[in-house]
Write a protein that holds these residues in place. Structure first.
Motif, mmCIF file in Angstrom:
data_model
loop_
_atom_site.group_PDB
_atom_site.id
_atom_site.type_symbol
_atom_site.label_atom_id
_atom_site.label_comp_id
_atom_site.label_asym_id
_atom_site.label_seq_id
_atom_site.Cartn_x
_atom_site.Cartn_y
_atom_site.Cartn_z
ATOM 1 N N TYR A 31 91.809 61.964 7.573
ATOM 2 C CA TYR A 31 91.166 60.837 6.898
ATOM 3 C C TYR A 31 91.987 59.561 7.033
ATOM 4 O O TYR A 31 91.896 58.661 6.191
ATOM 5 C CB TYR A 31 90.893 61.187 5.433
ATOM 6 C CG TYR A 31 89.814 62.236 5.325
ATOM 7 C CD1 TYR A 31 88.477 61.879 5.247
ATOM 8 C CD2 TYR A 31 90.143 63.588 5.375
ATOM 9 C CE1 TYR A 31 87.487 62.846 5.197
ATOM 10 C CE2 TYR A 31 89.159 64.547 5.332
ATOM 11 C CZ TYR A 31 87.831 64.176 5.242
ATOM 12 O OH TYR A 31 86.845 65.125 5.208
ATOM 13 N N ALA A 32 92.754 59.474 8.115
ATOM 14 C CA ALA A 32 93.548 58.275 8.368
ATOM 15 C C ALA A 32 92.697 57.002 8.415
ATOM 16 O O ALA A 32 93.087 55.972 7.858
ATOM 17 C CB ALA A 32 94.340 58.434 9.669
ATOM 18 N N PRO A 33 91.521 57.001 9.071
ATOM 19 C CA PRO A 33 90.709 55.774 9.086
ATOM 20 C C PRO A 33 90.303 55.309 7.692
ATOM 21 O O PRO A 33 90.287 54.112 7.407
ATOM 22 C CB PRO A 33 89.488 56.166 9.923
ATOM 23 C CG PRO A 33 89.980 57.269 10.804
ATOM 24 C CD PRO A 33 90.935 58.038 9.947
ATOM 25 N N GLU A 34 89.982 56.261 6.811
ATOM 26 C CA GLU A 34 89.606 55.890 5.450
ATOM 27 C C GLU A 34 90.771 55.262 4.703
ATOM 28 O O GLU A 34 90.616 54.251 4.013
ATOM 29 C CB GLU A 34 89.081 57.117 4.685
ATOM 30 C CG GLU A 34 87.697 57.576 5.107
ATOM 31 C CD GLU A 34 87.675 58.406 6.383
ATOM 32 O OE1 GLU A 34 86.585 58.755 6.838
ATOM 33 O OE2 GLU A 34 88.768 58.719 6.914
ATOM 34 N N HIS A 35 91.958 55.863 4.861
ATOM 35 C CA HIS A 35 93.147 55.286 4.224
ATOM 36 C C HIS A 35 93.403 53.885 4.753
ATOM 37 O O HIS A 35 93.722 52.961 3.999
ATOM 38 C CB HIS A 35 94.365 56.175 4.493
ATOM 39 C CG HIS A 35 94.347 57.476 3.751
ATOM 40 N ND1 HIS A 35 94.276 57.575 2.380
ATOM 41 C CD2 HIS A 35 94.380 58.764 4.208
ATOM 42 C CE1 HIS A 35 94.275 58.843 2.010
ATOM 43 N NE2 HIS A 35 94.342 59.587 3.104
#
Length: 226
Positions: A31-35
């Motif tokens: 979930y790196a893009p969300e972070h």
């Protein structure tokens, strides 16, 4: 006085993702893009709002399209050279490069939003980032929120399992997700980092092309919603 001081501190403090964001992304790579989207709106949104306000004061009557074009030019140039920021090689360098590129692109999108009169610091801009950067489709927004919570639990278990071991798997996953967000193939970037000179040539072309495509989508989206 404050308006004149803004340009001095605006650019250097946001060239690369902050250390706290990297920590979150490494502990939850899926979930790196969300972070990154959430942190970008929080940190870069106010910067974009100040920029738009200042440009309108300096150029009375400037059209939103013209203001957006200024932002696109600025950040496309930054994206073109972003691969040289770290100077690191191999997989860590590739992951860092893609993080810097995704951060720069997010910064551009928020400036474009501000150019068309949208609040770049509003929470819904995080959703715009993920949709425009093709991480998610708009119809899946509700599902995403649930997925993040489940993903954090999975990432927590994974991190416990690999404690004390090399984080190669985590870095590969993080690189893939950031590459997806930035419109770049992570594998090609990693190989290029291992060939002297190749990363500069490939990175310049790929970064520029991906950022221009994102710019076109962003301008169409925010102009239509204005």
């Amino acid at each position: 006085m404050s308006e004149a001081a803004t340009p001095v501190r605006e650019q250097p403090e946001t060239v690369a993702p902050p250390g706290t964001l990297w920590s979150h992304m490494k502990s939850d790579p899926q979930y790196a893009p969300e972070h990154l989207a959430l942190d970008a709106v929080r940190r870069l949104g106010p910067e974009a709002a100040r920029w738009a306000e200042r440009m309108r004061l300096e150029h009375p009557g400037i059209a939103p399209d013209a203001l957006a074009a200024l932002a696109v030019r600025r950040f496309t140039t930054l994206a073109r050279i972003s691969g040289a920021v770290s100077g690191a090689t191999g997989m860590p360098g590739a992951v860092l490069d893609m993080g810097v590129l995704a951060w720069t692109q997010s910064r551009m999108v928020l400036h474009v939003a501000a150019a068309y009169g949208h609040d770049p610091a509003a929470p819904e801009r995080a959703t715009d980032l993920l949709v425009l950067q093709r991480v998610h489709k708009a119809a899946e927004a509700a599902r995403t929120a649930l997925g993040v919570a489940a993903g954090r639990e999975r990432a927590s278990r994974l991190f416990t399992d690999v404690a004390g071991r090399p984080l190669t798997g985590v870095m590969l996953r993080l690189g893939f997700r950031l590459g997806q967000m930035a419109g770049v193939h992570a594998t090609r970037r990693m190989f290029a980092k291992m060939v002297p000179g190749a990363s500069v040539v490939l990175g310049t072309w790929v970064n520029s092309a991906a950022t221009k495509e994102l710019a076109a989508r962003s301008r169409a989206h925010f102009a239509a919603a204005a």
